[in-house]
Design an enzyme around this catalytic site. Structure first.
Site, PDB file in Angstrom:
ATOM      1  N   GLU A   1      62.745   2.629  52.243  1.00 46.87           N
ATOM      2  CA  GLU A   1      61.445   3.148  51.847  1.00 46.87           C
ATOM      3  C   GLU A   1      60.467   3.093  53.008  1.00 46.87           C
ATOM      4  O   GLU A   1      60.517   2.185  53.843  1.00 46.87           O
ATOM      5  CB  GLU A   1      60.902   2.357  50.652  1.00 46.87           C
ATOM      6  CG  GLU A   1      61.737   2.577  49.405  1.00 46.87           C
ATOM      7  CD  GLU A   1      61.193   1.859  48.187  1.00 46.87           C
ATOM      8  OE1 GLU A   1      61.450   2.337  47.077  1.00 46.87           O
ATOM      9  OE2 GLU A   1      60.536   0.817  48.332  1.00 46.87           O
TER      10      GLU A   1
ATOM     11  N   CYS B   1      52.595  -4.462  49.651  1.00 43.00           N
ATOM     12  CA  CYS B   1      53.269  -5.441  50.485  1.00 43.00           C
ATOM     13  C   CYS B   1      54.181  -6.333  49.656  1.00 43.00           C
ATOM     14  O   CYS B   1      53.757  -6.924  48.660  1.00 43.00           O
ATOM     15  CB  CYS B   1      52.211  -6.299  51.199  1.00 43.00           C
ATOM     16  SG  CYS B   1      52.894  -7.546  52.298  1.00 43.00           S
TER      17      CYS B   1
END
Length: 362
Positions: free
Chosen positions: A99, A353
């Site tokens: 990703e 994150c």
């Protein structure tokens, strides 16, 4: 044998050298691939190498037999509800997925010294360097996968090519899946491609994040001068670091800080310190004071990162907003350390994150 990516620069240069083809043609080929891929009317990544004008005749057969314009494909694309974050799920030639995340900012919305910042809209690409990661950080979804394989330099660069179709990329941060310094050779080769024609990124706009691979930090500045280094510190003492980052046992805090001291002495650049805020684990006032004392001889920017939940994988909770601000105030007020709080982006598409592999863990 699988075809190589045209963005695997070392492989391309080697084959061109064997065929007595000048390497100066390589950026021309890359530019053609990028331009073709960015064309909104292009619904396939297929490129006929013969479409590229002005190459030596030997180059066309060489390219056709050994290289693909892109070895990866954009499998899916997810946009956050606020339109700020776009997550790209990229399928590699071996069937694995990685990703990459594009984040939009407008620097004019921030303030510095009480005044609006200069600048304007900009987009940052967060890229992956590995499929999975062997560091095993307990707060990170990627760490739960273990290491599957390293990406080639071409597969790293191809993330930038795919992302450039989504937006004009100004900054690149190596903060996606994997530990970049554990794939050192591919990392260096990929960044050198990004710095050159036709990408022409500035080293000041590229950031490499690491948990603290000491031997790699020691040679990073010589190989890639001028780029930004970010260190995932996450705790001010070794025992807490080992508790949440098992790989820290191999890189004791004292040795890591010595390496950072030497890096800063040579590079004369500020280092970004990343610090995830985990409720009741590393976010107390005592931790803030220990961190301040650890960093008071360095030129750093501390980035406090609110923990993003990763479903049932995590035992941690997010620190309260009040606790984060209190931590920030201690670092700023007592130790005069520039300290920012990372804006939470992309949580609704698992693009924040620490969340990255959630979209293909099933």
């Amino acid at each position: 044998m699988s075809m190589k990516s045209i963005f695997d620069a070392k492989e391309v240069r080697s084959e061109f050298e064997k065929a007595s083809i000048k390497p100066s043609f390589i950026p021309l080929i890359w530019k053609h691939v990028i331009t073709h891929h960015q064309n909104p009317n292009t619904i396939t990544t297929a490129i006929d190498w013969c479409e590229i004008p002005s190459l030596p005749s030997a180059a066309y057969s060489l390219l056709a037999s050994k290289f693909k314009p892109l070895t990866s494909t954009l499998h899916s694309l997810h946009r956050s509800s606020d339109g700020i974050t776009t997550k790209l799920l990229i399928k590699l030639q071996n069937g694995s997925f990685v990703e990459a995340v594009v984040m939009k900012y407008d620097t004019r919305l921030g303030k510095y010294d009480g005044k609006p910042r200069a600048g304007g809209p900009r987009s940052t690409l967060c890229v992956s360097s590995q499929v999975g990661c062997k560091m095993g950080c307990r707060f990170c979804a990627t760490g739960s996968m273990g290491l599957k394989n390293n990406l080639s330099s071409g597969e790293i660069v191809e993330q930038l090519v795919h992302a450039s179709r989504v937006d004009s990329i100004r900054n690149v941060v190596f903060m996606g899946m994997g530990e970049p310094l554990n794939n050192y050779a591919a990392l260096v080769d990929a960044i050198r491609v990004m710095l050159g024609s036709p990408f022409q990124l500035s080293p000041k706009r590229i950031t490499v994040s690491t948990v603290g691979i000491v031997h790699a930090i020691n040679k990073l500045h010589n190989d890639l001068p001028g780029l930004n280094l970010a260190v995932s510190l996450h705790a001010p003492v070794q025992d807490v670091r080992c508790q949440i980052m098992p790989a820290a046992r191999a890189f004791p805090l004292e040795k890591l800080m010595d390496a950072l001291q030497q890096y800063q002495k040579i590079s004369q650049q500020k280092i970004m310190i990343e610090y995830i805020m985990l409720d009741g684990v590393n976010d107390g006032e005592q931790h803030a004071h220990l961190l301040g004392k650890l960093l008071e001889t360095f030129q750093v920017i501390v980035n406090l990162i609110p923990f993003n939940p990763v479903g049932t994988l995590s035992q941690f909770r997010t620190s309260s907003e009040e606790g984060v601000l209190r931590f920030q105030k201690i670092l700023r007020g007592t130790y005069n350390i520039r300290t920012t709080v990372r804006k939470q982006m992309g949580q609704d598409i698992s693009g924040a994150c620490g969340q990255l592999p959630k979209s293909f863990q099933a």
